[in-house]
Design a protein around this motif. Structure first.
Motif, mmCIF file in Angstrom:
data_model
loop_
_atom_site.group_PDB
_atom_site.id
_atom_site.type_symbol
_atom_site.label_atom_id
_atom_site.label_comp_id
_atom_site.label_asym_id
_atom_site.label_seq_id
_atom_site.Cartn_x
_atom_site.Cartn_y
_atom_site.Cartn_z
ATOM 1 N N THR A 66 0.831 -1.210 0.000
ATOM 2 C CA THR A 66 0.000 0.000 0.000
ATOM 3 C C THR A 66 0.862 1.255 0.000
ATOM 4 N N LEU A 67 1.916 1.252 0.805
ATOM 5 C CA LEU A 67 2.801 2.420 0.850
ATOM 6 C C LEU A 67 3.520 2.626 -0.480
ATOM 7 N N ALA A 68 3.877 1.503 -1.138
ATOM 8 C CA ALA A 68 4.512 1.633 -2.456
ATOM 9 C C ALA A 68 3.540 2.247 -3.455
ATOM 10 N N THR A 69 2.275 1.836 -3.390
ATOM 11 C CA THR A 69 1.265 2.417 -4.273
ATOM 12 C C THR A 69 1.067 3.898 -3.963
ATOM 13 N N GLN A 74 3.243 5.935 -2.711
ATOM 14 C CA GLN A 74 4.413 6.683 -3.164
ATOM 15 C C GLN A 74 4.315 7.034 -4.649
ATOM 16 N N SER A 75 3.803 6.097 -5.420
ATOM 17 C CA SER A 75 3.670 6.370 -6.855
ATOM 18 C C SER A 75 2.496 7.301 -7.166
ATOM 19 N N LEU A 76 1.434 7.266 -6.333
ATOM 20 C CA LEU A 76 0.261 8.097 -6.586
ATOM 21 C C LEU A 76 0.453 9.545 -6.167
ATOM 22 N N ILE A 77 1.345 9.788 -5.221
ATOM 23 C CA ILE A 77 1.517 11.148 -4.705
ATOM 24 C C ILE A 77 1.860 12.126 -5.829
ATOM 25 N N SER A 78 2.695 11.685 -6.747
ATOM 26 C CA SER A 78 3.113 12.576 -7.839
ATOM 27 C C SER A 78 2.168 12.518 -9.034
ATOM 28 N N THR A 79 1.518 11.376 -9.245
ATOM 29 C CA THR A 79 0.673 11.222 -10.433
ATOM 30 C C THR A 79 -0.803 11.519 -10.171
ATOM 31 N N ASP A 80 -1.311 11.174 -8.980
ATOM 32 C CA ASP A 80 -2.740 11.357 -8.691
ATOM 33 C C ASP A 80 -2.890 11.679 -7.199
ATOM 34 N N PRO A 81 -2.628 12.934 -6.803
ATOM 35 C CA PRO A 81 -2.675 13.290 -5.375
ATOM 36 C C PRO A 81 -4.029 13.031 -4.718
ATOM 37 N N GLN A 96 -6.249 10.689 -5.438
ATOM 38 C CA GLN A 96 -6.364 9.250 -5.189
ATOM 39 C C GLN A 96 -5.442 8.821 -4.051
ATOM 40 N N ALA A 97 -4.271 9.438 -3.969
ATOM 41 C CA ALA A 97 -3.341 9.130 -2.888
ATOM 42 C C ALA A 97 -3.933 9.537 -1.534
ATOM 43 N N GLU A 98 -4.572 10.713 -1.494
ATOM 44 C CA GLU A 98 -5.193 11.164 -0.251
ATOM 45 C C GLU A 98 -6.337 10.232 0.158
ATOM 46 N N LEU A 99 -7.124 9.794 -0.819
ATOM 47 C CA LEU A 99 -8.218 8.866 -0.531
ATOM 48 C C LEU A 99 -7.692 7.544 0.015
ATOM 49 N N MET A 100 -6.620 7.042 -0.583
ATOM 50 C CA MET A 100 -6.025 5.787 -0.119
ATOM 51 C C MET A 100 -5.420 5.945 1.268
ATOM 52 N N LEU A 101 -4.802 7.086 1.534
ATOM 53 C CA LEU A 101 -4.219 7.328 2.851
ATOM 54 C C LEU A 101 -5.313 7.374 3.920
ATOM 55 N N ARG A 154 -6.203 0.033 -4.292
ATOM 56 C CA ARG A 154 -4.900 -0.345 -4.797
ATOM 57 C C ARG A 154 -5.000 -1.140 -6.103
ATOM 58 N N MET A 155 -5.985 -2.051 -6.177
ATOM 59 C CA MET A 155 -6.104 -2.925 -7.344
ATOM 60 C C MET A 155 -7.017 -2.337 -8.417
ATOM 61 N N GLY A 156 -7.773 -1.299 -8.065
ATOM 62 C CA GLY A 156 -8.638 -0.656 -9.056
ATOM 63 C C GLY A 156 -9.767 -1.562 -9.501
ATOM 64 N N LEU A 157 -10.031 -1.562 -10.818
ATOM 65 C CA LEU A 157 -11.141 -2.337 -11.373
ATOM 66 C C LEU A 157 -10.892 -3.836 -11.335
ATOM 67 N N ARG A 158 -9.690 -4.251 -10.971
ATOM 68 C CA ARG A 158 -9.397 -5.691 -10.901
ATOM 69 C C ARG A 158 -10.078 -6.350 -9.706
ATOM 70 N N LEU A 159 -10.557 -5.561 -8.745
ATOM 71 C CA LEU A 159 -11.161 -6.150 -7.544
ATOM 72 C C LEU A 159 -12.557 -5.584 -7.315
ATOM 73 N N SER A 160 -13.504 -6.481 -7.149
ATOM 74 C CA SER A 160 -14.840 -6.131 -6.655
ATOM 75 C C SER A 160 -15.124 -7.022 -5.448
#
Length: 381
Positions: free
Chosen positions: A179-182, A184-191, A193-198, A236-242
């Protein structure tokens, strides 16, 4: 008046329980004493009369000696000299009061039952003293054995709790690092979404912290924990998980041990859905069938490994870090807490994936909750 106001004090509950457990052996001892007095010592009246006298004396002696012991020392070990003094005083008193009570029950003059009018009253007092002493030693040792068994059971439950903490330590790093790795990558690309995940991560950690510290939890809270976890995984998994959670409202208040379902959901994600490129669905549901609580975790992932059996413990003696360790931990906790009828079964899901199913007898579930409440109440007092 509240329910708490009408509840019996814990010390009185202990006294009543001990007296109830001592009743049947006391009746047997009284019967043997009546036989000895009638056919060996050949004193008193008929066997029926001696039996009534023996019952009155024996029951009064049990009440007087045990009542005095619990009033002075409680559940603690009594002073040996003080306890012998109690028996020395209570045995003659039980003889006197018991014979008077028996005379009233048999509609005989009380004067015929007092010591001055009784034959071999010294022998009766000595017999009563010896019987009281022997019976007290027997019950005392039996209580010590029961206390040792209760302590052993508590140690076993503590060992299971320690395994739960080990399992929790195993689950969290895998999820946290990914989760932390995800993040880290979202902070710069999708802030956003990163805030929602945090926020979802904080919610999950807060929920799991309170659950792991409790001896028991409600089924509703267990599902809340799973919902927080799956919510985080779906980010984290997006549309791959329901996912789907099915908990009937009337089952939400049931109490059970914490972290029984969480490892199964973790296995479904880690070993079933994450390795599958297309992902899939995870369904968690609770139901009652034939007086059994049935908890199921189904996934549509890659399915079960064919090289090992997940319904049997691993062959090696050392615990396996991974799926087997989590399943063995759950099985041990189920048997320890709810008896041999509680079980975990892993099988294939149709049309794809795997299903993990826990079954627990409702009677065992409620009995474990009552035992836990009584233990906490006695520890508090």
């Amino acid at each position: 008046m509240t329910q708490h106001d009408t509840a019996l004090p814990p010390r009185l509950i202990v006294l009543l329980r001990q007296l109830a457990l001592a009743l049947l052996p006391t009746l047997v001892i009284n019967l043997l004493c009546a036989l000895a007095v009638t056919y060996l010592m050949r004193i008193g009246g008929t066997f029926y009369e001696n039996l009534q006298v023996s019952m009155c004396i024996g029951l009064l002696a049990m009440l007087l000696i045990n009542g005095t012991r619990l009033a002075i020392w409680g559940d603690g070990e009594p002073n040996k000299l003080g306890f012998l003094a109690i028996i020395a005083v209570m045995a003659p008193l039980a003889v006197l009061l018991g014979r008077i009570l028996a005379s009233l029950l048999m509609d005989q003059p009380i004067l015929n039952m007092v010591p001055e009018q009784s034959d071999n009253i010294i022998a009766v007092i000595v017999l009563t003293f010896l019987v009281c002493f022997g019976a007290t030693v027997f019950f005392w040792n039996r209580q010590k054995m029961a206390a040792l068994q209760a302590h052993a059971s508590q140690v076993e439950k503590q060992a299971v709790q320690a395994q739960l903490q080990m399992l929790q330590a195993q689950i969290e790093p895998h999820m946290l690092f990914n989760t932390l790795a995800t993040l880290q990558s979202l902070i710069s690309t999708d802030p956003l979404q990163a805030e929602l995940m945090l926020n979802q991560l904080v919610h999950y950690l807060r929920t799991t912290l309170s659950a792991s510290r409790a001896d028991s939890t409600s089924l509703q809270k267990e599902f809340d924990l799973i919902k927080a976890y799956l919510g985080l995984m779906s980010l984290r998994m997006g549309l791959r998980l329901s996912y789907t959670l099915q908990l009937p409202e009337h089952l939400g208040k049931l109490r059970l041990a914490p972290m029984l379902l969480q490892p199964l959901v973790e296995n479904a994600i880690k070993h079933g859905l994450e390795p599958k490129v297309a992902g899939g669905n995870c369904t968690v549901r609770a139901a009652v069938h034939n007086d059994m609580l049935v908890l199921s975790v189904l996934d549509t992932g890659v399915g079960l490994p064919t090289s090992v059996s997940l319904n049997q413990p691993p062959a090696q003696k050392e615990p396996v870090i991974g799926m087997h360790f989590g399943l063995d931990n759950i099985r041990e906790r189920l048997v320890t807490l709810y008896g041999p009828l509680a079980e975990l079964i892993i099988t294939h899901n149709v049309p794809a994936g795997a299903m993990a199913q826990i079954t627990i007898p409702l009677k065992a579930l409620k009995a474990a909750h009552r035992s836990s409440k009584n233990t906490r109440l006695l520890d508090h007092h």
